[in-house]
Structures are given as structure tokens and as C-alpha cells.
Design an enzyme around this catalytic site. Structure first.
Site, mmCIF file in Angstrom:
data_model
loop_
_atom_site.group_PDB
_atom_site.id
_atom_site.type_symbol
_atom_site.label_atom_id
_atom_site.label_comp_id
_atom_site.label_asym_id
_atom_site.label_seq_id
_atom_site.Cartn_x
_atom_site.Cartn_y
_atom_site.Cartn_z
ATOM 1 N N ASP A 23 0.853 -1.193 0.000
ATOM 2 C CA ASP A 23 0.000 0.000 0.000
ATOM 3 C C ASP A 23 0.890 1.245 0.000
ATOM 4 O O ASP A 23 1.607 1.504 0.964
ATOM 5 C CB ASP A 23 -0.892 -0.034 1.253
ATOM 6 C CG ASP A 23 -1.698 1.237 1.433
ATOM 7 O OD1 ASP A 23 -1.870 1.979 0.451
ATOM 8 O OD2 ASP A 23 -2.160 1.476 2.571
ATOM 9 N N ASP A 27 -4.097 3.802 2.677
ATOM 10 C CA ASP A 27 -5.545 3.581 2.841
ATOM 11 C C ASP A 27 -5.885 2.145 3.230
ATOM 12 O O ASP A 27 -7.058 1.796 3.355
ATOM 13 C CB ASP A 27 -6.305 3.998 1.580
ATOM 14 C CG ASP A 27 -5.992 3.107 0.370
ATOM 15 O OD1 ASP A 27 -5.123 2.214 0.482
ATOM 16 O OD2 ASP A 27 -6.617 3.320 -0.690
ATOM 17 N N ASP A 31 -1.838 -1.254 -3.942
ATOM 18 C CA ASP A 31 -2.185 -0.488 -5.136
ATOM 19 C C ASP A 31 -1.084 -0.601 -6.188
ATOM 20 O O ASP A 31 -0.030 -1.203 -5.951
ATOM 21 C CB ASP A 31 -2.457 0.971 -4.774
ATOM 22 C CG ASP A 31 -1.401 1.560 -3.852
ATOM 23 O OD1 ASP A 31 -0.207 1.386 -4.144
ATOM 24 O OD2 ASP A 31 -1.766 2.185 -2.827
ATOM 25 N N ASP A 100 -5.378 -10.345 -15.696
ATOM 26 C CA ASP A 100 -6.443 -11.327 -15.507
ATOM 27 C C ASP A 100 -7.623 -10.939 -16.394
ATOM 28 O O ASP A 100 -8.157 -9.833 -16.276
ATOM 29 C CB ASP A 100 -6.874 -11.322 -14.044
ATOM 30 C CG ASP A 100 -7.132 -12.715 -13.510
ATOM 31 O OD1 ASP A 100 -7.773 -13.490 -14.230
ATOM 32 O OD2 ASP A 100 -6.700 -13.016 -12.384
ATOM 33 N N ASP A 196 -9.695 -16.206 -16.635
ATOM 34 C CA ASP A 196 -10.466 -16.760 -15.532
ATOM 35 C C ASP A 196 -11.534 -17.725 -16.044
ATOM 36 O O ASP A 196 -12.268 -17.409 -16.984
ATOM 37 C CB ASP A 196 -11.123 -15.599 -14.783
ATOM 38 C CG ASP A 196 -11.817 -16.034 -13.521
ATOM 39 O OD1 ASP A 196 -11.131 -16.556 -12.619
ATOM 40 O OD2 ASP A 196 -13.045 -15.844 -13.422
ATOM 41 N N GLU A 253 -7.568 -20.657 -17.001
ATOM 42 C CA GLU A 253 -7.984 -21.411 -15.821
ATOM 43 C C GLU A 253 -8.996 -22.456 -16.274
ATOM 44 O O GLU A 253 -9.985 -22.122 -16.924
ATOM 45 C CB GLU A 253 -8.606 -20.483 -14.778
ATOM 46 C CG GLU A 253 -8.929 -21.199 -13.481
ATOM 47 C CD GLU A 253 -9.690 -20.320 -12.498
ATOM 48 O OE1 GLU A 253 -9.617 -20.603 -11.297
ATOM 49 O OE2 GLU A 253 -10.377 -19.372 -12.931
ATOM 50 N N HIS A 327 -4.261 -17.321 -5.473
ATOM 51 C CA HIS A 327 -5.169 -16.515 -4.657
ATOM 52 C C HIS A 327 -6.412 -17.274 -4.213
ATOM 53 O O HIS A 327 -7.151 -16.794 -3.343
ATOM 54 C CB HIS A 327 -5.594 -15.266 -5.441
ATOM 55 C CG HIS A 327 -6.357 -15.615 -6.688
ATOM 56 N ND1 HIS A 327 -5.768 -16.219 -7.776
ATOM 57 C CD2 HIS A 327 -7.669 -15.449 -7.008
ATOM 58 C CE1 HIS A 327 -6.685 -16.413 -8.713
ATOM 59 N NE2 HIS A 327 -7.838 -15.957 -8.273
ATOM 60 N N ASP A 328 -6.666 -18.436 -4.808
ATOM 61 C CA ASP A 328 -7.843 -19.239 -4.463
ATOM 62 C C ASP A 328 -7.504 -20.460 -3.612
ATOM 63 O O ASP A 328 -8.395 -21.264 -3.312
ATOM 64 C CB ASP A 328 -8.532 -19.738 -5.740
ATOM 65 C CG ASP A 328 -9.336 -18.661 -6.434
ATOM 66 O OD1 ASP A 328 -9.767 -17.712 -5.759
ATOM 67 O OD2 ASP A 328 -9.527 -18.770 -7.660
#
Length: 561
Positions: A23, A27, A31, A100, A196, A253, A327-328
Site C-alpha cells: 500500500d 488507505d 495499489d 487477468d 479466468d 484457468e 489466490h484461491d
């Protein structure tokens, strides 16, 4: 270009989950400028490609996989100018960027859908899949039925959250829109796409009922969506019209796709995708309730799956994507290795060795090079993922699991395990943000972080750096033929990569015991040398190896004349 020398075959990809990486503005959300600030770190690691999870404008119901504008940057992540600078600076460092592509579905806030739900006469109605009555028993991936009623316009299909309506790929206008999105980003100079759930875009027009599996409340949609009737036709069209005109890489994917079913997607003469992400090794520890299980992967099953994919992709002149986590999925060292001390570091290096020496393109998920572990949150209030929250409700309310047992299962398999902030140092919030992080930081961040790894020459980071360097320097890692050894062994994964004049021998101990391991007689060497090891292995090949707990080693063998 000559497929044999394609750049992506020698590349190593680093996956970044943008909101959890770094970050830059305090916040609490990672990013694009945060990624820019850390490019030198990735350059030091040696990776060739960055894959960014979705950075497009989104209501963030599913962490950016619900896209409301494909040509704008999500404001939490920055601006288009920030992205342009990131791309420019990455390219200056010799690092490519792939994005992605999420085009099985959009957000329900996308202008196409806000128009489509106005009624059947609307020009955009046919951009989505509508039925007057619910045609089957399909359930959404995130709980509840896969069909949602809109008063003005029938039921629409959503394989994921109800805020993620599925696009109707049978409509040529939809396919043209997708091609235009591809061109927009490729003209900016990006280097490819991860696509995806791309194998789900073509639905069986009969919309058959699906089997009820894993004690779920609804039927599985995979039988009617995975590798549907027109998927290859759509991908060939996409390749012909857009992808083939750029020097890029593509990875699709491919849930519920076997190695044999994947061959048509990746075979070089079919002109569809370069490679796919399969899930066969991710399903090996499932039980009757699916992913949320306490099982450990059985090594003989893992070897069988990995070998099948190595052999099948080689035979069809396709290509493998190699990964332990993303990430999954749960953290690699927690799921396939041993996250407990003193084994965490050694088992993380062993997993890296076994994967990176295979044929294919390896993917490193952010923090894997540090040996980051599952978060093991203690309260459901700490979880953010739509899937985790649905599982908690389903298991405690419908299936009768206790809250304690359900939290234990989430601690093993929740997607949030991979989404906790990157651990940069031992300061507050692991150096990820000066604000309040959007999701909790792993409690072990004071011991496991970038600063600590960079200061330790024996760290996982430098080991991964060497694995990447070997792939760049040694053609046999790209080109050698894979051959499994000792397939029934429950403790050791051993295989060869065979070239014309030399062979790699790769061995990994998947247990916390020292193993005296005998290499079978057919493996011969006139000369040999140790390329890499995570323990004090012999410098030259010995038929009897003493493998320390989670020990791994790779030898280069020169063939007998």
C-alpha cells in the site's frame, strides 16, 4: 514465431494479488504504485513475468472478479496513468506483465447488465443468459441457486455470486466486445492474459441437471459448462482475430478439466491457448464435503497426477503451468509441506525444487518465496472472502458442524489464507500499510518477512532465486523429457529430465524423517555434479542418498558414452 523458442517457455511468473501486495498511500489497500515501488525486489528475485489479479473497476463483491468497466482501473488501486507507469517501469527492468481476463461473467453493475435487465426487448438483453423458468438444479459456487430472478426480464444465470451474471458467448456481439477488450490492453503493450474460468464460457444448450456432490444443497454446473460444445471454436476465433497478432502468453484457468481434455486447449497446432491451470492436484485432499477437509495429499496420488500432466502435455506438444498455490488456494507450505518449525524453510525449498524442475512455466504466488503460511484466523469476523462466509453459514447452519470445527477447516483451506498482506518487515502491519489493512496480517509476520529473508543468505528467497537462475541457464529444464522414478514410494518424489547428452535427477523427501534412499540402477552417470540442494547433499551423484527431513537435491548427470 517459432513455438520451440517461445519466451514464456523459459519464464517464471510471479503472481501479485494487488490489494494485498503493498500500500503506497496508507488507505489499507495495496495499489499499483505499491507494486511499482517493489519492482526492484521482483527484479532481484529474477522473475520474468508478473501476473496481476484483476485491476479493473469493480464493486469488489468478489475481490475484483466482478468487473463493471473493463477499460478503467479500480480507483482503490490507482489510475490508468499509474498502470501505464507500472508497465513502462516493469518493461525497463525486463519484466513482462499479464492481466487477468474475466469474461465468463461481468458485474451486475456493468452497463451491459443494467441495460439487459430492463427487459427482453433491450439491445443488451441477449448479452446474458436468461430463462423464463429455472431450467435445472445448478448451484452457484458461492452458495444458493445459480439462477436469479429479475422482475422485468426472467431468471439469469450466475455460476458465481448473484452479482456476477454469466455472459452469453453464443451471441457474436459478446465475442466482438471481448475481442475489443483484448485489443485495448494489448495495444497498451501488456504481455498476455490469464483467463479466468475460460473453459466454462460455452454452456450445454440442454441445461441438464448436475449431480449433487460434496453434500451440497444444489447440483454441480460443471457437467453442463466445463469444456462446453463451442469453447474451442470461441478460443480459436479469439486467437485468430486478436491473440495471434501479438507476441504474448496466455494461460487459461480450466476447472474440472483432465489432462486429456486439456490437450486440445494447449496443443500448438490448434492455436487456442499456450497452457492451462488444472486442478487435479488441488482436489487430492478433498473429502465428502469437498475442499474444506482435513486430509493431507497422498504422495503417490500427487505423483500420478503430476506425471499424467507432464506426459500428456509433452505428447500433444502443449505446455504445462506449474503451481502449488494461488489466490484461491491455501498457502503451499501449509498444505503440501510442513509449516511448523523447524521444517517450514526446508519443506518450502523442497516444494520449490520439485515444481521448478518440471517441464512447464512455474508460477510463484506472492509470499511463497518467503514461506508465508496460512493465517489460521480465530474468528469468522476476520474472514472477508464471500466463499468463506458462505461455507461458514452452510457448514454451521445446514450441515451441523460446530463453529470451532468449521473455523479449523477455514484455517486449512480458506482463500483468505492466500490474501493476507505481503509481509515486508517486522514493523506494524508487516510494513504493508501505514493505515488499517483491509484484511488482517498473519501473526507470524515478525519472524517471516522480506527483510528477514534478504538478510539471510540461506533463506527461501535466495533458494528460489537460484531455481529461477537455473531455469534461465539450463535448456534441459525447458526441453528435457520427464520420467517418473519409483512411483509407488509414499515418501520420496524422484524423477528425471532427460536430454540427448545429459539428464537431471530430481529427488525430494516429503516427510519429517531422514530417509536412506536408493536410486534405481537404470540411472547411470559418467560424470555428475550437484546443481542445488536444501541440505548438505553430496557434491556428486551417489546411488544411495541420505535425504534429510524434507531434503531435496538436483544432480546434472552426463550420460555414459
Amino acid at each position: 514465431m517459432n513455438n520451440q523458442t517461445a519466451w514464456w517457455k523459459k519464464s517464471v511468473v510471479y503472481q501479485i494479488y494487488p490489494k494485498s501486495f503493498y500500500d503506497s498511500d496508507g488507505d489499507g489497500f495495496g495499489d499499483l504504485n505499491g507494486i511499482r515501488e517493489k519492482l526492484s525486489y521482483l527484479e532481484k528475485l529474477g522473475v520474468d513475468v508478473i501476473w496481476l489479479n484483476p485491476i479493473y473497476e469493480s464493486p469488489q463483491v468478489d475481490n475484483g472478479y466482478d468487473i463493471s468497466n473493463y477499460k478503467k482501473i479500480e480507483p482503490q488501486l490507482g489510475t490508468m496513468e499509474d498502470f501505464d507507469m507500472l508497465l513502462k517501469e516493469a518493461h525497463e527492468k525486463g519484466i513482462r506483465i499479464i492481466l487477468d481476463l474475466v469474461v465468463n461473467h461481468t458485474s451486475d453493475k456493468h452497463p451491459w447488465f443494467t441495460e439487459a435487465k430492463k427487459g427482453k426487448e433491450n439491445l443488451y438483453h441477449d448479452y446474458y443468459i436468461w430463462k423464463d423458468t429455472i431450467p435445472n438444479n445448478w448451484g452457484s459456487s458461492f452458495g444458493g441457486p445459480a439462477w436469479e430472478y429479475v422482475e422485468t426480464a426472467q431468471y439469469y444465470l450466475h455460476l458465481f455470486a448473484k452479482e456476477q451474471p454469466d455472459l452469453n458467448w453464443e451471441n457474436p456481439k459478446v465475442r466482438k466486445e471481448v475481442q475489443e477488450i483484448l485489443r485495448f490492453w494489448l495495444e497498451k503493450g501488456i504481455d498476455g492474459f490469464r483467463m479466468d474460468v475460460i473453459t466454462l464460457i460455452s454452456k450445454d444448450p440442454a441445461y441438464p441437471d448436475g449431480p449433487v456432490i460434496q453434500n451440497k444443497a444444489y447440483g454441480s454446473y460443471y457437467a453442463g459448462c466445463a469444456s462446453g460444445p463451442h469453447v474451442h471454436e470461441y478460443l480459436q476465433e479469439m486467437n485468430r482475430e486478436v491473440l495471434s497478432k501479438y507476441d504474448i502468453m496466455t494461460v487459461g484457468e480450466a476447472p474440472h478439466t483432465s489432462a486429456d481434455e486439456a490437450a486440445p486447449y494447449t496443443a500448438s497446432d490448434r492455436h487456442e491457448l499456450n497452457m492451462v491451470f488444472h486442478f487435479d492436484h488441488m482436489h487430492l485432499d478433498y473429502d465428502e464435503n469437498g475442499k474444506y477437509a482435513k486430509n493431507r495429499v497422498k504422495l503417490t496420488d500427487l505423483k500420478e497426477v503430476m506425471t499424467k500432466w507432464q506426459d500428456t502435455m509433452h505428447e500433444c506438444d502443449g505446455w504445462n503451468s506449474l503451481y502449488w498455490s494461488n489466490h484461491d488456494q491455501a498457502r503451499a507450505v501449509s498444505r503440501f509441506g510442513n509449516e511448523s518449525e523447524p521444517y517450514r524453510v526446508k519443506s518450502a525449498k523442497m516444494l520449490g525444487t520439485i515444481l521448478h524442475m518440471m517441464q512447464g512455466t512455474p508460477y510463484i504466488y506472492e509470499g511463497e518465496e518467503l514461506g508465508m503460511t496460512n493465517a489460521h484466523f480465530e474468528s469468522i469476523d476476520e474472514y472477508k472472502d464471500v466463499e468463506a462466509l458462505d461455507i461458514f453459514r452452510d457448514f454451521t447452519e445446514r450441515k451441523g458442524f460446530s463453529e470451532k470445527d468449521t473455523l479449523e477447516l477455514l484455517g486449512l483451506k480458506s482463500r483468505d489464507n492466500a490474501r493476507t498482506p505481503m509481509q515486508w518487515d517486522n514493523t506494524v502491519n508487516a510494513g504493508f500499510t501505514e493505515g488499517t489493512p483491509w484484511i488482517g496480517v498473519n501473526k507470524n509476520c515478525k519472524e517471516i518477512n522480506v527483510e528477514q529473508c534478504l538478510a539471510d543468505q540461506d533463506s527461501i528467497f535466495y533458494y528460489y532465486q537460484k531455481l529461477i537462475q537455473l531455469r534461465h541457464e539450463m535448456p534441459i529444464i525447458t526441453d528435457g523429457v520427464y520420467e517418473l522414478l519409483d512411483k509407488e514410494n509414499e515418501s520420496v518424489y524422484a524423477y528425471l529430465r532427460k536430454g540427448e547428452k545429459e539428464t537431471l535427477l530430481v529427488v525430494g523427501n516429503f516427510t519429517d524423517k531422514t530417509i536412506n534412499y536408493h536410486i534405481e540402477e537404470k540411472v547411470q552417470a559418467k560424470k555428475s555434479r550437484l546443481l542445488i540442494s536444501n541440505y548438505n547433499a553430496a557434491e556428486t551423484f551417489e546411488r544411495d542418498l541420505s535425504l534429510e527431513p524434507y531434503g531435496a537435491c538436483v544432480y546434472l548427470l552426463e550420460a555414459e558414452k
